[in-house]
Design a protein around this motif. Structure first.
Motif, PDB file in Angstrom:
ATOM      1  N   CYS A  91       0.857  -1.192   0.000  1.00 53.25           N
ATOM      2  CA  CYS A  91       0.000   0.000   0.000  1.00 53.25           C
ATOM      3  C   CYS A  91       0.895   1.245   0.000  1.00 53.25           C
ATOM      4  O   CYS A  91       1.786   1.355   0.834  1.00 53.25           O
ATOM      5  CB  CYS A  91      -0.895   0.006   1.233  1.00 53.25           C
ATOM      6  SG  CYS A  91      -1.765   1.573   1.443  1.00 53.25           S
ATOM      7  N   CYS A 119      -0.008   3.149   3.777  1.00 55.49           N
ATOM      8  CA  CYS A 119       0.353   2.568   5.076  1.00 55.49           C
ATOM      9  C   CYS A 119       1.447   1.517   4.971  1.00 55.49           C
ATOM     10  O   CYS A 119       1.889   0.969   5.979  1.00 55.49           O
ATOM     11  CB  CYS A 119      -0.881   1.988   5.765  1.00 55.49           C
ATOM     12  SG  CYS A 119      -1.525   0.497   4.970  1.00 55.49           S
ATOM     13  N   CYS A 165      -6.141  -1.613  -0.623  1.00 59.82           N
ATOM     14  CA  CYS A 165      -5.778  -1.740   0.794  1.00 59.82           C
ATOM     15  C   CYS A 165      -7.016  -1.894   1.678  1.00 59.82           C
ATOM     16  O   CYS A 165      -8.011  -1.194   1.514  1.00 59.82           O
ATOM     17  CB  CYS A 165      -4.951  -0.538   1.244  1.00 59.82           C
ATOM     18  SG  CYS A 165      -4.350  -0.711   2.940  1.00 59.82           S
ATOM     19  N   ASN A 185      -7.043  -1.388   4.910  1.00 55.37           N
ATOM     20  CA  ASN A 185      -6.982  -0.432   6.016  1.00 55.37           C
ATOM     21  C   ASN A 185      -7.983   0.716   5.765  1.00 55.37           C
ATOM     22  O   ASN A 185      -7.874   1.411   4.766  1.00 55.37           O
ATOM     23  CB  ASN A 185      -5.545   0.103   6.070  1.00 55.37           C
ATOM     24  CG  ASN A 185      -5.266   0.843   7.353  1.00 55.37           C
ATOM     25  OD1 ASN A 185      -6.187   1.325   8.004  1.00 55.37           O
ATOM     26  ND2 ASN A 185      -4.000   0.936   7.693  1.00 55.37           N
ATOM     27  N   CYS A 245      -7.015   4.141   4.549  1.00 55.29           N
ATOM     28  CA  CYS A 245      -6.318   4.278   3.254  1.00 55.29           C
ATOM     29  C   CYS A 245      -7.293   4.481   2.093  1.00 55.29           C
ATOM     30  O   CYS A 245      -6.877   4.664   0.948  1.00 55.29           O
ATOM     31  CB  CYS A 245      -5.431   3.078   2.985  1.00 55.29           C
ATOM     32  SG  CYS A 245      -4.023   2.994   4.092  1.00 55.29           S
TER      33      CYS A 245
HETATM   34 ZN   LIG Z   1      -2.958   1.140   3.295  1.00 59.19          ZN
END
Ligand SMILES: [Zn+2]
Length: 362
Positions: free
Chosen positions: A208, A211, A238, A240, A243
């Motif tokens: 990514c 992150c 990603c 997350n 993100c």
């Molecule tokens: Zn990420």
């Protein structure tokens, strides 16, 4: 020509253990290990309360040595076990001596603890001149390992990255004495991973951009997958939440797989073969893969590494992920499955328990 390695296959199948475990989930992993290796884990935990071991992890670059050590530590919940990577250690010291205090601290330690052909000043210059340990003398690397150990409480250790060259082998034989672990057992842990496994792990890895979480197009997918119309290629997004579904990207050069590190892998292999012939030190044999045709008798299907392919519905544009067992040829050309890390660590636990139980200083 490669010398063939054909370690015994470790059987993780257990009579009476029929439920499936999701090996990606830490809580499920705990149940998995308890169900399959409860008595062996108890033996190791009992040992760790009073004593320590030194394990040398022997295997090529990118064989998952760090992953296996961390899983072992997770299983021993909180008992004193550590992972000492010589490569990371040299990089950390390289950073630490950039400031005056770190530099003075290392100089003082080397003055009392380093024996070799460099002056302390030369030794520090040598570390500063390169961010990797290659070409540093074995005597200096040993002093750095001692330095790191002096900063940790006494703990069992998985040493990763030493011995790395043939001329370091005899140092490794006496390393536990040098480290002040003289009364504690040491052993070698050999990890055999097919080159095709290492190759695909590198070729398909993505990260990514925000992150830096690593994933793998083939081996470790994200929940959401996109399709690039121009390049006619799928890409991972990603997981997350912060993100915002960022598109994960490959690293420059990874498409070449193991080619750029082939010389290094060959050097690692020579050390591996030489260490296999050592006498007088216990050995643990781990294999990452097993022949497809034998899998049914030895392992449960959820222990096998899956691979992912992607399909796109041309009418709706919806991308779906297709999971199936990952099949590769091992180094002997045998069609094989690759095991998920917990299934490899199962063999590690069993063999370590046996070594510790047979240890005469127990
Ligand atoms: Zn990420």
């Amino acid at each position: 020509m490669k010398d063939k390695i054909d370690f015994p296959i470790y059987r993780t199948k257990r009579d009476g253990v029929t439920r499936r475990f999701n090996l990606n989930d830490p809580a499920e992993r705990k149940l998995y290990f308890k169900a399959k290796l409860g008595p062996q884990i108890a033996i190791i935990k009992k040992f760790l309360k009073k004593r320590a071991f030194v394990a040398f992890l022997i295997g090529k670059k990118n064989t998952g040595k760090g992953t296996y050590s961390k899983l072992f530590m997770e299983i021993m919940d909180g008992e004193r076990v550590g992972h000492l990577s010589v490569g990371d250690l040299v990089r950390d010291i390289h950073k630490a001596i950039a400031d005056e205090k770190g530099r003075a601290e290392l100089a003082a330690f080397l003055k009392d603890n380093y024996r070799g052909f460099h002056t302390v000043e030369e030794a520090i210059n040598l570390i500063e001149g390169r961010s990797q340990e290659k070409l540093m003398s074995s005597e200096l690397i040993i002093a750095l390992i001692k330095y790191e150990i002096s900063k940790r409480p006494k703990q069992s250790l998985f040493i990763d990255g030493f011995p790395r060259a043939l001329d370091q082998i005899s140092y490794a034989l006496f390393l536990k004495e040098i480290m002040g672990y003289g009364d504690h057992p040491d052993f070698l842990v050999f990890i055999d991973v097919p080159e095709n496994v290492i190759d695909e792990r590198i070729k398909y890895r993505v990260v990514c951009p925000i992150c830096k979480t690593p994933r793998n197009m083939r081996l470790l997918a994200t929940k959401d997958v996109g399709y690039d119309e121009d390049k006619k290629k799928f890409y991972l997004m990603c997981d997350n939440p912060t993100c915002n579904k960022a598109r994960m990207v490959p690293k420059e050069g990874d498409e070449l797989g193991i080619e750029p590190i082939r010389a290094r892998l060959e050097a690692d292999h020579q050390v591996f073969l030489q260490l296999l012939t050592l006498q007088g030190i216990p050995k643990v044999y781990l294999r990452n893969s097993l022949p497809v045709e034998k899998a049914k008798d030895y392992v449960d299907d959820y222990e096998i590494t899956p691979s992912y392919d992607y399909e796109r519905d041309s009418a709706t544009g919806v991308v779906s992920t297709v999971e199936k067992p990952w099949v590769i040829n091992d180094d002997n050309g045998v069609s094989s499955y690759s095991l998920l890390p917990p299934a490899v660590v199962a063999g590690l636990i069993d063999q370590i328990a046996a070594i510790l139980q047979n240890n005469k200083h127990r």
